[in-house]
Motif scaffolding. Structure first.
Motif, PDB file in Angstrom:
ATOM      1  N   ALA A 144       0.829  -1.207   0.000  1.00  0.00           N
ATOM      2  CA  ALA A 144       0.000   0.000   0.000  1.00  0.00           C
ATOM      3  C   ALA A 144       0.858   1.249   0.000  1.00  0.00           C
ATOM      4  O   ALA A 144       1.902   1.329   0.620  1.00  0.00           O
ATOM      5  CB  ALA A 144      -0.894  -0.001   1.239  1.00  0.00           C
ATOM      6  N   ASP A 166      -1.478   4.007  -6.087  1.00  0.00           N
ATOM      7  CA  ASP A 166      -2.928   4.188  -6.231  1.00  0.00           C
ATOM      8  C   ASP A 166      -3.310   4.422  -7.690  1.00  0.00           C
ATOM      9  O   ASP A 166      -4.378   4.955  -7.974  1.00  0.00           O
ATOM     10  CB  ASP A 166      -3.417   5.346  -5.359  1.00  0.00           C
ATOM     11  CG  ASP A 166      -2.786   6.671  -5.725  1.00  0.00           C
ATOM     12  OD1 ASP A 166      -1.903   6.688  -6.609  1.00  0.00           O
ATOM     13  OD2 ASP A 166      -3.162   7.703  -5.142  1.00  0.00           O
ATOM     14  N   SER A 202      -6.716   1.865  -1.197  1.00  0.00           N
ATOM     15  CA  SER A 202      -5.646   0.864  -1.098  1.00  0.00           C
ATOM     16  C   SER A 202      -4.322   1.468  -0.698  1.00  0.00           C
ATOM     17  O   SER A 202      -3.308   0.760  -0.657  1.00  0.00           O
ATOM     18  CB  SER A 202      -5.486   0.139  -2.442  1.00  0.00           C
ATOM     19  OG  SER A 202      -5.015   1.035  -3.432  1.00  0.00           O
ATOM     20  N   THR A 203      -4.290   2.755  -0.402  1.00  0.00           N
ATOM     21  CA  THR A 203      -3.036   3.430  -0.104  1.00  0.00           C
ATOM     22  C   THR A 203      -3.142   4.194   1.203  1.00  0.00           C
ATOM     23  O   THR A 203      -4.233   4.475   1.697  1.00  0.00           O
ATOM     24  CB  THR A 203      -2.685   4.422  -1.224  1.00  0.00           C
ATOM     25  OG1 THR A 203      -3.674   5.456  -1.237  1.00  0.00           O
ATOM     26  CG2 THR A 203      -2.664   3.735  -2.572  1.00  0.00           C
ATOM     27  N   THR A 259      -5.348   0.670   5.580  1.00  0.00           N
ATOM     28  CA  THR A 259      -5.909   0.139   4.341  1.00  0.00           C
ATOM     29  C   THR A 259      -6.825  -1.052   4.581  1.00  0.00           C
ATOM     30  O   THR A 259      -7.772  -1.270   3.825  1.00  0.00           O
ATOM     31  CB  THR A 259      -4.778  -0.271   3.389  1.00  0.00           C
ATOM     32  OG1 THR A 259      -3.901  -1.192   4.063  1.00  0.00           O
ATOM     33  CG2 THR A 259      -3.970   0.936   2.948  1.00  0.00           C
ATOM     34  N   MET A 314     -10.429  -0.200   2.685  1.00  0.00           N
ATOM     35  CA  MET A 314     -10.945  -0.854   1.479  1.00  0.00           C
ATOM     36  C   MET A 314     -12.362  -1.392   1.658  1.00  0.00           C
ATOM     37  O   MET A 314     -13.229  -1.134   0.825  1.00  0.00           O
ATOM     38  CB  MET A 314      -9.970  -1.940   1.023  1.00  0.00           C
ATOM     39  CG  MET A 314      -8.713  -1.381   0.368  1.00  0.00           C
ATOM     40  SD  MET A 314      -7.671  -2.621  -0.440  1.00  0.00           S
ATOM     41  CE  MET A 314      -6.962  -3.413   0.993  1.00  0.00           C
TER      42      MET A 314
END
Length: 654
Positions: free
Chosen positions: A48, A136, A317-318, A322, A326
């Motif tokens: 990530a 990302d 996702s970063t 995370t 998500m």
């Protein structure tokens, strides 16, 4: 073209037990397919990170070193993906002097890449141009200069177009918006049919809306897959059909996500076909209940999988948390789709097809209210995660866009409150409405019967196929007009249609702002990178502007010259020169000249030949300012054959 898919299923048949078994098998198959696709996507996901920014370099930006280094090292705030052209080092003549092989020197939590340089490099100013792809999925790029021995002039002209911009960037951005819109229409429309108004499964306008959402999401995903290579690389539209580039994209996390999305859309096509085929024809309550369960289960799995293709490759996702972000992002996307997609389906149902039952409207009102609560809760968490501080709301582009989105959502909720009032009035006027509708229906039926009699009297040759077609069209037109008059005779539903239309219009703008937000660097990342860059001596690029008053002494010779430098740092800059009169109106001049001098380093003057853009506006590209310092900007303005003046002013270049 996509509308033909469901029709093939309409002809399929089977008994009650076969329908229930088919629904359960479909749900199980879809669940297994999504699990496999998500597994492959997660397996190919890189660690990530967030929007990457350059936080350091060796040599540093603007540095003057005694001898040529063996390599150039770049340090990033987060992980990036690189290629052979990610780091280019150019000598003063514009020749490439690196070996084209970026090496990963990361370690100890620091992301660092290096590229080797050729031996025997001459003295002068060298330009480092870099581009990479953040974890990302967004491309980032930049440039800076350093000098060996002493600064010099350089002929390097960097492209005006940054990675991810231009025609390819615009098309890719439109594809992103279309993908979100298609997802919202398909998922929200299907949810409206299954959860609020099952009868809508047989309404042709609703079928078209959902199928068009599926087609829009499919087409936009294919376009994004083709454009991904030039979007993160060359920027040339022709490279979209380069098979080598497409193959390289398929090996990235974003490419895997797009392919997974297309496979999930194949499963979604089966879902849509069953929904508007077998489900629409089922009359038995038990059979429909079983089929509803199967479609709801399978459809939910597909919807979660589709939303995961965004959550696993973009901002969620970063950065921090995370593992929480998500799933929250998936829930946020689903709630938005159910709310806004259901709203679009309700709008279509109110304007086309049979009158919408008040129970269906009330069901959707409850579903929309729940969706709004989910959107608000998940949105607050996402905002905290991406902003990080109150100052980030006003000092960063992400924060400012978020404030715009919050304002639009508040407006949307206000209109939704009006819609809920209309919905309440629908339930309060049940009996008068039925009486009005019944009276109107009887009147319209009598008129229609009379019109049919007139049509039949005018049919001199009933056996004529052309005449029969004409009669059929007339009857259809009468029926449509009759239904429209019945709808317009109901003031409550008319008011509801108008408020829902206003909601849908604002929702489209909200979706556009959301699309821009997903491609904007989060405020938390921007502030962190800014602090790290400041510690390393690398300041963020920002346009500079300086105003220089002048007076040539002749008629209409007094005014102000505004010189703008973008990005306003060492290296290549775009320069704009604008002349204005004391009243603020543009001032044209037969001749203007610009030059830059750094007296502390005995550099310059470097003359600039700007090109006239329009009245009072000149511009020049690729203006090189090799080192940092207080540069003297010299502007020469000639207003007549003999009236001319040169004025100077200093500007600090970092």
């Amino acid at each position: 073209m996509p509308a033909t898919v469901p029709r093939r299923v309409y002809r399929s048949a089977g008994g009650p037990s076969a329908g229930r078994l088919s629904a359960r098998r479909t749900a199980l198959a879809l669940s297994l397919l999504v699990a496999a696709l998500l597994g492959s996507l997660l397996a190919g996901a890189s660690p990530a990170a967030a929007h990457a920014a350059l936080t350091g370099s060796d040599p540093k930006q603007g540095a003057v070193v005694g001898s040529a280094p063996k390599e150039v090292t770049l340090t990033f705030s987060e992980g990036v993906a690189t290629s052979g052209d990610s780091i280019r080092v150019l000598d003063p003549q514009g020749r490439r002097v690196d070996d084209g092989k970026p090496r990963n020197r990361s370690g100890g939590g620091v992301v660092r890449y290096a590229v080797g340089l050729h031996s025997g490099l001459p003295d002068g100013t060298f330009t480092v141009a870099w581009q990479a792809v953040s974890a990302d999925s967004h491309p980032v790029s930049g440039a800076f200069t350093f000098s060996v021995g002493a600064p010099s002039k350089t002929s390097v002209v960097l492209p005006r177009q940054r990675t991810g911009s231009g025609v390819v960037g615009t098309l890719y951005g439109l594809g992103r918006y279309a993908a979100y819109a298609g997802f919202v229409l398909m998922v929200g429309g299907a949810a409206f049919v299954l959860g609020c108004r099952p009868r809508a499964a047989g309404v042709r306008p609703v079928q078209r809306l959902v199928v068009q959402g599926w087609a829009l999401l499919t087409a936009s995903s294919i376009v994004m897959l083709l454009l991904r290579g030039p979007y993160t690389g060359s920027g040339r539209l022709a490279d979209a059909f380069d098979l080598g580039g497409v193959r390289a994209v398929l090996e990235t996390k974003t490419g895997t996500a797009l392919v997974s999305r297309l496979l999930l859309l194949a499963a979604a096509a089966l879902f849509v076909a069953v929904l508007f085929g077998t489900y629409a024809r089922r009359e038995d309550p038990k059979e429909r209940k079983d089929l509803t369960f199967g479609l709801a289960t399978g459809g939910s799995v597909v919807a979660v999988g589709l939303s995961a293709t965004w959550a696993l490759t973009e901002h969620a996702s970063t950065g921090i948390q995370t593992a929480v972000a998500m799933p929250v992002d998936i829930l946020h996307l689903l709630a938005v789709a159910v709310w806004l997609g259901g709203l679009a389906t309700l709008l279509v149902s109110l304007h086309h097809g049979p009158a919408v039952e008040r129970t269906a409207v009330r069901r959707f009102s409850r579903v929309a209210f729940t969706s709004v609560l989910v959107v608000a809760t998940t949105g607050v968490y996402q905002s905290w995660r991406q902003i990080g501080s109150w100052g980030g709301l006003t000092s960063t582009s992400y924060g400012q866009l978020l404030l715009v989105k919050v304002g639009l959502v508040a407006m949307l909720l206000g209109i939704a409150w009006i819609s809920r009032r209309w919905t309440a009035r629908l339930s309060e006027v049940a009996e008068p409405e039925r009486t009005r509708a019944a009276d109107a229906e009887e009147t319209e039926a009598a008129e229609e019967a009379e019109a049919d009699e007139r049509i039949e009297e005018n049919a001199t040759v009933p056996a004529d196929p052309r005449r029969a077609t004409q009669l059929a069209r007339q009857r259809t037109a009468l029926a449509v007009a009759r239904r429209k008059r019945l709808r317009d005779a109901d003031p409550e539903r008319t008011g509801l249609r108008r408020s829902v239309l206003a909601e849908a219009a604002v929702a489209a703008v909200v979706l556009a702002v959301t699309t821009i937000l997903t491609s904007t660097e989060p405020a938390r990342t921007e502030e962190t990178a800014r602090a790290a860059a400041g510690a390393q001596g690398i300041l963020p690029a920002r346009p500079l502007s300086v105003r220089i008053p002048f007076d040539t002494g002749g008629e209409d010779g007094k005014g102000t010259a505004r010189v703008e430098l973008d990005p306003g740092t060492t290296g290549g800059n775009i320069v704009h020169l604008r002349l204005t009169r004391p009243n603020g109106r543009p001032l044209d001049a037969p001749e203007v000249k610009l030059s830059f001098t750094l007296q502390a380093r005995d550099l310059g003057p470097f003359p600039v030949e700007p090109v006239r853009v329009q009245t009072g506006h000149w511009a020049a590209n690729g203006v090189q300012l090799p080192v940092a310092g207080d540069w003297e900007v010299s502007v020469t303005v000639r207003t007549t054959e003999i009236d001319q003046v040169t004025e100077t002013k200093n500007v600090k270049i970092d």
